[in-house]
Write a protein that holds these residues in place. Structure first.
Motif, short mmCIF file in Angstrom:
data_model
loop_
_atom_site.label_atom_id
_atom_site.label_comp_id
_atom_site.label_asym_id
_atom_site.label_seq_id
_atom_site.Cartn_x
_atom_site.Cartn_y
_atom_site.Cartn_z
N UNK A 29 12.78 -2.17 -7.06
CA UNK A 29 13.45 -2.54 -5.80
C UNK A 29 13.79 -1.29 -4.98
N UNK A 30 14.25 -0.25 -5.64
CA UNK A 30 14.60 0.98 -4.92
C UNK A 30 13.36 1.59 -4.27
N UNK A 31 12.25 1.56 -4.98
CA UNK A 31 11.00 2.11 -4.43
C UNK A 31 10.64 1.35 -3.14
N UNK A 32 10.73 0.03 -3.19
CA UNK A 32 10.37 -0.77 -2.02
C UNK A 32 11.32 -0.49 -0.86
N UNK A 33 12.61 -0.37 -1.15
CA UNK A 33 13.58 -0.06 -0.10
C UNK A 33 13.29 1.28 0.55
N UNK A 34 13.02 2.27 -0.30
CA UNK A 34 12.75 3.61 0.21
C UNK A 34 11.46 3.63 1.03
N UNK A 35 10.43 2.97 0.53
CA UNK A 35 9.15 2.95 1.24
C UNK A 35 9.31 2.35 2.63
N UNK A 36 10.05 1.26 2.74
CA UNK A 36 10.25 0.63 4.05
C UNK A 36 11.02 1.54 4.99
N UNK A 37 12.08 2.17 4.47
CA UNK A 37 12.90 3.02 5.33
C UNK A 37 12.10 4.22 5.83
N UNK A 38 11.32 4.84 4.96
CA UNK A 38 10.53 6.00 5.37
C UNK A 38 9.41 5.59 6.33
N UNK A 39 8.75 4.47 6.05
CA UNK A 39 7.68 4.00 6.94
C UNK A 39 8.22 3.71 8.33
N UNK A 40 9.40 3.09 8.41
CA UNK A 40 10.01 2.80 9.71
C UNK A 40 10.29 4.07 10.49
N UNK A 41 10.49 5.18 9.77
CA UNK A 41 10.77 6.47 10.42
C UNK A 41 9.51 7.28 10.68
N UNK A 42 8.34 6.72 10.36
CA UNK A 42 7.09 7.41 10.64
C UNK A 42 6.55 8.26 9.51
N UNK A 43 7.14 8.12 8.32
CA UNK A 43 6.63 8.83 7.15
C UNK A 43 5.91 7.81 6.26
N UNK A 44 4.60 7.94 6.16
CA UNK A 44 3.80 6.98 5.41
C UNK A 44 3.39 7.57 4.06
N UNK A 45 3.22 6.70 3.09
CA UNK A 45 2.81 7.17 1.77
C UNK A 45 1.37 7.67 1.83
N UNK A 46 1.11 8.78 1.15
CA UNK A 46 -0.26 9.24 0.98
C UNK A 46 -0.60 9.44 -0.50
N UNK A 47 0.42 9.38 -1.34
CA UNK A 47 0.30 9.34 -2.79
C UNK A 47 1.48 8.52 -3.27
N UNK A 48 1.38 7.91 -4.41
CA UNK A 48 2.37 6.91 -4.83
C UNK A 48 3.80 7.42 -4.70
N UNK A 49 4.05 8.69 -4.95
CA UNK A 49 5.42 9.22 -4.91
C UNK A 49 5.67 10.16 -3.74
#
Length: 395
Positions: A244-264
């Motif tokens: 759940x924390x991973x999903x929360x963090x991923x959404x918050x960072x993506x909303x700010x323009x930081x997208x995942x390029x590797x799982x972590x």
């Protein structure tokens, strides 16, 4: 592990090293010094009481010798596209010490035009003058260990910096001219709440960083954290909470323009860490320093761990290699699949055997991978189950 300087190393000779043409070449330099040991850390680091007389000055002398021997040992000395100084706590060397490290690199290797040069730093051992010195020395990227802005989380992790110091350090690095600033987070610490993690993410975003690395807390054997969990003083991290924390963090960072390029790892466009991509995408590197790992051609090796053993070997002008392995075609294939599947750029289907392609079709049907032209890319759910995806592909 003994800290005695009387313990003699037993380095082993490396086989011939043939640099694979066309693959990126990097240098990893390990600084083994830490002021204190964090409770979750199992890295090859040493506090003053554990050094047995080893000093940063002695380490630097040995490092210079290793780099000289490294350049002489390679069949061809490629231009270095990335340098990464990690630890430990490299910032304990100060800007002058880190400048000397980069001078030692330049004495024996040529940096490619536009080379990425990174150092990790503990926020407590940085300052505006420190960052200005790094920029003058030629560093292009800095990575700050923040872990959390919540004081009680830092206490649980045995981190010694104040909750806001990492954010101040990130702003200082930006003001000194660093375009690329990374902040490290750890999520899932017992006692952490969802809001604690989101506040940490918001603080990093607000500081203007262009890269965030975030790792689930892992209880490593032999650490103080493992002993606390074993004694029942602290609960083990909960897998459902971590997801759940991973999903929360991923959404918050993506909303700010930081997208995942590797799982972590998340970044703004163009701010990906090229050195780490080299690890994941089949690059080569020389690992220098106590306990450092290197990989050139088909050979992987690792150095003796203690700074005294490291210095003793190099004092005799012998590479401080504890052991090595030569990767056969099957092992190389397995590692290639394991690492490339973690990247947003995806796993080329051409790398897979017929049986693995059949397995991949089932993983796609299960919604954990998506087919993207000639590549397979983890879905959002697949990122949570990346290890299981790999096991299925390679079964």
């Amino acid at each position: 592990m003994s800290g005695s300087a009387s313990v003699r190393p037993a380095p082993v000779p490396l086989p011939d090293l043939t640099v694979r043409p066309g693959a990126p070449f990097g240098l990893y330099i390990h600084v083994p010094f830490c002021a204190t040991r964090c409770g979750y850390c199992d890295f090859n680091t040493y506090t003053p009481a554990e050094l047995g007389g080893a000093t940063p000055a002695g380490w630097l002398t040995a490092l210079r010798t290793e780099l000289a021997l490294a350049a002489a040992r390679l069949d061809a000395v490629p231009d270095v596209s990335t340098v990464f100084v990690g630890g430990g706590t490299p910032s304990l060397l100060g800007a002058e010490g880190l400048a000397e490290v980069l001078d030692a690199v330049r004495d024996h290797f040529a940096l490619a035009p536009g080379a990425e040069v990174t150092t990790e730093s503990n926020p407590e051992s940085t300052s505006p003058a420190f960052f200005a010195g790094l920029r003058s020395a030629g560093y292009t990227r800095v990575s700050l260990g923040m872990q959390s802005t919540a004081a009680h989380v830092l206490v649980a992790l045995d981190r010694v910096h104040s909750p806001g110091r990492a954010i101040d350090a990130a702003r200082e690095a930006r003001a000194a001219g660093f375009e690329h600033v990374n902040i490290d987070l750890i999520y899932g610490t017992p006692g952490e709440s969802d809001d604690d993690l989101l506040r940490s993410a918001d603080a990093a975003i607000g500081a203007g960083v262009d890269h965030v690395s975030a790792y689930a807390l892992i209880v490593e054997d032999g650490t103080a954290l493992a002993r606390k969990v074993r004694r029942g003083e602290m609960p083990a991290p909960d897998d459902d909470v971590l997801a759940r924390r991973y999903e929360l963090l991923d959404r918050r960072l993506a909303d700010a323009g930081l997208d995942w390029y590797e799982v972590s790892n998340w970044s703004r466009p163009g701010a990906e860490c090229r050195h780490n991509i080299g690890y994941w995408a089949g690059g080569q590197w020389w690992g220098a320093g106590p306990g450092a790992h290197g990989f050139v051609g088909a050979t992987r090796w690792w150095n003796v761990k203690h700074p005294n053993a490291y210095a003793l070997a190099l004092g005799e002008r012998r590479l401080p290699v504890a052991d090595f392995e030569s990767l056969d075609e099957n092992t190389s294939h397995v590692e290639d699949v394991m690492l490339r599947v973690r990247l947003r750029s995806g796993l080329p289907t051409a790398l897979l055997t017929g049986a693995e392609r059949d397995a991949a079709a089932q993983v796609v049907a299960d919604g954990l991978l998506r087919a993207n032209a000639d590549r397979l890319v983890l879905t959002d759910r697949g990122r949570l189950l990346a290890d299981a995806v790999v096991r299925t592909l390679l079964a």
